[in-house]
Design a protein around this motif. Structure first.
Motif, mmCIF file in Angstrom:
data_model
loop_
_atom_site.group_PDB
_atom_site.id
_atom_site.type_symbol
_atom_site.label_atom_id
_atom_site.label_comp_id
_atom_site.label_asym_id
_atom_site.label_seq_id
_atom_site.Cartn_x
_atom_site.Cartn_y
_atom_site.Cartn_z
ATOM 1 N N ILE A 1 5.963 1.886 7.914
ATOM 2 C CA ILE A 1 5.346 2.892 7.049
ATOM 3 C C ILE A 1 3.831 2.880 7.246
ATOM 4 O O ILE A 1 3.188 3.931 7.315
ATOM 5 C CB ILE A 1 5.734 2.642 5.577
ATOM 6 N N GLY A 2 3.259 1.704 7.363
ATOM 7 C CA GLY A 2 1.834 1.601 7.648
ATOM 8 C C GLY A 2 1.491 2.158 9.013
ATOM 9 O O GLY A 2 0.461 2.833 9.184
ATOM 10 N N GLU A 3 2.336 1.899 10.000
ATOM 11 C CA GLU A 3 2.125 2.424 11.341
ATOM 12 C C GLU A 3 2.176 3.949 11.357
ATOM 13 O O GLU A 3 1.546 4.590 12.209
ATOM 14 C CB GLU A 3 3.173 1.853 12.292
ATOM 15 N N ALA A 4 2.910 4.520 10.404
ATOM 16 C CA ALA A 4 2.985 5.978 10.284
ATOM 17 C C ALA A 4 1.807 6.546 9.500
ATOM 18 O O ALA A 4 1.732 7.752 9.275
ATOM 19 C CB ALA A 4 4.297 6.382 9.612
ATOM 20 N N GLY A 5 0.897 5.664 9.071
ATOM 21 C CA GLY A 5 -0.294 6.101 8.351
ATOM 22 C C GLY A 5 -0.105 6.289 6.866
ATOM 23 O O GLY A 5 -0.874 7.001 6.217
ATOM 24 N N ASP A 6 0.900 5.628 6.310
ATOM 25 C CA ASP A 6 1.217 5.828 4.899
ATOM 26 C C ASP A 6 1.260 4.491 4.162
ATOM 27 O O ASP A 6 1.137 3.421 4.757
ATOM 28 C CB ASP A 6 2.563 6.542 4.765
ATOM 29 N N PHE A 7 1.437 4.561 2.840
ATOM 30 C CA PHE A 7 1.629 3.399 1.982
ATOM 31 C C PHE A 7 3.061 3.390 1.467
ATOM 32 O O PHE A 7 3.701 4.444 1.358
ATOM 33 C CB PHE A 7 0.694 3.445 0.772
ATOM 34 N N ASP A 8 3.570 2.216 1.112
ATOM 35 C CA ASP A 8 4.848 2.151 0.408
ATOM 36 C C ASP A 8 4.674 1.752 -1.053
ATOM 37 O O ASP A 8 5.614 1.808 -1.843
ATOM 38 C CB ASP A 8 5.840 1.213 1.110
ATOM 39 N N THR A 9 3.468 1.343 -1.419
ATOM 40 C CA THR A 9 3.138 0.950 -2.789
ATOM 41 C C THR A 9 1.773 1.551 -3.110
ATOM 42 O O THR A 9 0.832 1.368 -2.322
ATOM 43 C CB THR A 9 3.079 -0.582 -2.908
ATOM 44 N N ALA A 10 1.648 2.280 -4.213
ATOM 45 C CA ALA A 10 0.390 2.993 -4.449
ATOM 46 C C ALA A 10 0.119 3.177 -5.937
ATOM 47 O O ALA A 10 1.014 3.029 -6.780
ATOM 48 C CB ALA A 10 0.415 4.354 -3.751
ATOM 49 N N TYR A 11 -1.136 3.504 -6.231
ATOM 50 C CA TYR A 11 -1.556 3.754 -7.606
ATOM 51 C C TYR A 11 -2.565 4.892 -7.613
ATOM 52 O O TYR A 11 -3.176 5.221 -6.586
ATOM 53 C CB TYR A 11 -2.201 2.502 -8.225
ATOM 54 N N ALA B 1 -2.787 6.575 -15.810
ATOM 55 C CA ALA B 1 -2.598 5.528 -14.801
ATOM 56 C C ALA B 1 -1.190 5.646 -14.225
ATOM 57 O O ALA B 1 -0.207 5.652 -14.973
ATOM 58 C CB ALA B 1 -2.803 4.154 -15.426
ATOM 59 N N ILE B 2 -1.095 5.737 -12.906
ATOM 60 C CA ILE B 2 0.170 5.951 -12.210
ATOM 61 C C ILE B 2 0.414 4.803 -11.236
ATOM 62 O O ILE B 2 -0.490 4.407 -10.503
ATOM 63 C CB ILE B 2 0.141 7.274 -11.415
ATOM 64 N N ASP B 3 1.641 4.259 -11.216
ATOM 65 C CA ASP B 3 2.010 3.324 -10.164
ATOM 66 C C ASP B 3 3.347 3.726 -9.576
ATOM 67 O O ASP B 3 4.250 4.166 -10.301
ATOM 68 C CB ASP B 3 2.044 1.877 -10.675
ATOM 69 N N VAL B 4 3.465 3.617 -8.253
ATOM 70 C CA VAL B 4 4.702 3.987 -7.570
ATOM 71 C C VAL B 4 5.030 2.955 -6.501
ATOM 72 O O VAL B 4 4.147 2.294 -5.958
ATOM 73 C CB VAL B 4 4.617 5.388 -6.916
ATOM 74 N N SER B 5 6.324 2.841 -6.215
ATOM 75 C CA SER B 5 6.792 1.966 -5.137
ATOM 76 C C SER B 5 7.981 2.616 -4.463
ATOM 77 O O SER B 5 8.796 3.275 -5.117
ATOM 78 C CB SER B 5 7.189 0.588 -5.677
ATOM 79 N N ARG B 6 8.085 2.402 -3.158
ATOM 80 C CA ARG B 6 9.193 2.960 -2.392
ATOM 81 C C ARG B 6 10.490 2.172 -2.563
ATOM 82 O O ARG B 6 11.542 2.615 -2.120
ATOM 83 C CB ARG B 6 8.827 3.007 -0.908
ATOM 84 N N LYS B 7 10.431 0.970 -3.194
ATOM 85 C CA LYS B 7 11.660 0.196 -3.301
ATOM 86 C C LYS B 7 11.617 -0.783 -4.467
ATOM 87 O O LYS B 7 10.655 -1.527 -4.632
ATOM 88 C CB LYS B 7 11.907 -0.599 -2.012
ATOM 89 N N THR B 8 12.682 -0.760 -5.270
ATOM 90 C CA THR B 8 12.933 -1.790 -6.271
ATOM 91 C C THR B 8 14.231 -2.507 -5.897
ATOM 92 O O THR B 8 14.947 -2.087 -4.997
ATOM 93 C CB THR B 8 13.121 -1.202 -7.679
ATOM 94 N N THR B 9 14.542 -3.549 -6.622
ATOM 95 C CA THR B 9 15.819 -4.256 -6.423
ATOM 96 C C THR B 9 16.800 -3.964 -7.549
ATOM 97 O O THR B 9 17.904 -4.508 -7.553
ATOM 98 C CB THR B 9 15.585 -5.768 -6.361
ATOM 99 N N TYR B 10 16.425 -3.091 -8.485
ATOM 100 C CA TYR B 10 17.216 -2.968 -9.714
ATOM 101 C C TYR B 10 17.527 -1.532 -10.128
ATOM 102 O O TYR B 10 17.997 -1.305 -11.242
ATOM 103 C CB TYR B 10 16.481 -3.668 -10.862
ATOM 104 N N GLY B 11 17.302 -0.558 -9.238
ATOM 105 C CA GLY B 11 17.644 0.810 -9.603
ATOM 106 C C GLY B 11 16.434 1.717 -9.614
ATOM 107 O O GLY B 11 15.346 1.354 -9.153
ATOM 108 N N TYR B 12 16.612 2.896 -10.162
ATOM 109 C CA TYR B 12 15.588 3.948 -10.170
ATOM 110 C C TYR B 12 14.718 3.786 -11.412
ATOM 111 O O TYR B 12 15.170 4.041 -12.527
ATOM 112 C CB TYR B 12 16.289 5.296 -10.154
#
Length: 337
Positions: free
Chosen positions: A206-216, A228-239
């Motif tokens: 994802i970084g090589e593609a010029g993007d982030f997978d975790t952001a605020y 205040a916004i936080d996002v992540s491309r992956k959790t271990t426990y659902g949406y």
């Protein structure tokens, strides 16, 4: 009862959701034509729902005088071209977010698609979700007083395909776009300044593609509120989809939806169900609500909840966030207008 005749352009996951909802939940609508280059696959999928005209050419939908409105659920890079063509053909339009794949195209659409004589709704479905709607109702009632702070969290249950990431426009345009619209929707105010950043913590590709997978992102609104916004491309426990609003008189918080609200307490632990797995489960009712609202807007000549303006301003904020993350500085929206 008046009937709105509809053609659907793009039969990927969301196009199929919208088609199914129109057929099963909106009796005032009739789906006539489905357009997708994967004709055989689309025919096989559509067999269980009814008889439709199916074409590989999306222009066929716009050239059909019997069709009143179109649903556009195509790849983002085609949104601008298809929207302009649909408006020129005098079709009402329900289109998936984002409005366009870049700010320049979004600005052109915003300037040129005013007073068109047709309804254009951008699919910001969280405006139609029961939790977000309830929070908005508390705000509008005045019970929370003057809004000071908003916090939103959005985290997906699994990483997207890397090819999707490369074409998505980036985490601020593709992913966080919903949060930017939520901030405008809940506060009733415009974003004036953005500070954003991100990291690559999950997949180096994802970084090589010029993007982030975790952001605020931190947004300052015109009325002084801060989001205040936080996002992540992956959790271990659902949406993970949560929002909290804090005001001068109180606060309101919407937690995750779960399969049940049962909490089991034992000597070993206190446990509850995980959040619903992904957006088709979590937001299915909101998808039905938003497409029904669109049909009502056309048939009853009502304003849409989120039009071209909402689509444009969310992209404006996304662009500001992208610049902020790359240049490590706050960005005023006025710089981009």
């Amino acid at each position: 009862m008046e009937t709105l005749r509809i053609g659907v352009i793009g039969l990927g996951r969301l196009g199929r959701i919208h088609t199914t909802n129109l057929i099963q939940h909106v009796p005032e609508a009739k789906v006539k034509t489905l357009a997708d280059p994967r004709v055989d696959e689309t025919k096989k999928w559509a067999e269980r729902l009814g008889d439709f005209e199916i074409t590989a050419n999306w222009q066929d939908v716009l050239e059909d005088p019997e069709i009143d409105a179109v649903v556009i659920a195509s790849p983002t890079t085609l949104h601008g071209e298809m929207l302009k063509a649909a408006v020129k053909a005098k079709k009402h339009v329900f289109m998936e977010k984002p409005l366009a794949h870049n700010l320049e195209t979004a600005r052109e659409l915003y300037k040129n698609l005013k007073n068109t004589g047709v309804k254009i709704q951008i699919a910001f479905n969280r405006r139609f979700d029961h939790n977000f709607r309830k929070v908005k109702d508390f705000i509008d009632s005045g019970e929370l007083g003057e809004i000071h702070l908003i916090r939103t969290t959005s985290r997906d249950p699994h990483l997207p395909d890397i090819e999707f990431v490369k074409k998505s426009g980036g985490i601020f345009f593709d992913f966080m776009i919903h949060e930017f619209d939520t901030a405008r929707f809940l506060t009733g105010s415009e974003v004036v300044e953005v500070y954003a950043g991100g990291s690559v913590l999950l997949d180096p590709r994802i970084g090589e593609a010029g993007d982030f997978d975790t952001a605020y992102a931190i947004l300052k609104m015109e009325n002084g509120a801060i989001c205040a916004i936080d996002v992540s491309r992956k959790t271990t426990y659902g949406y993970d989809q949560r929002v909290e609003v804090f005001g001068s008189k109180g606060s309101a918080r919407a937690e995750n939806d779960r399969e049940t609200n049962v909490i089991v307490s034992t000597e070993a632990a206190v446990c509850s169900d995980k959040p619903l797995y992904y957006f088709p489960q979590r937001y299915m009712q909101s998808f039905a609500n938003e497409i029904r609202a669109f049909v009502e807007s056309v048939l009853e000549d009502k304003d849409v909840s989120a039009g071209v303006e909402a689509g444009y301003y969310s992209i404006l904020v996304a662009r500001a966030a992208d610049i902020s993350a790359k240049e490590n500085r706050s960005v005023k929206i006025a710089e981009l207008i």
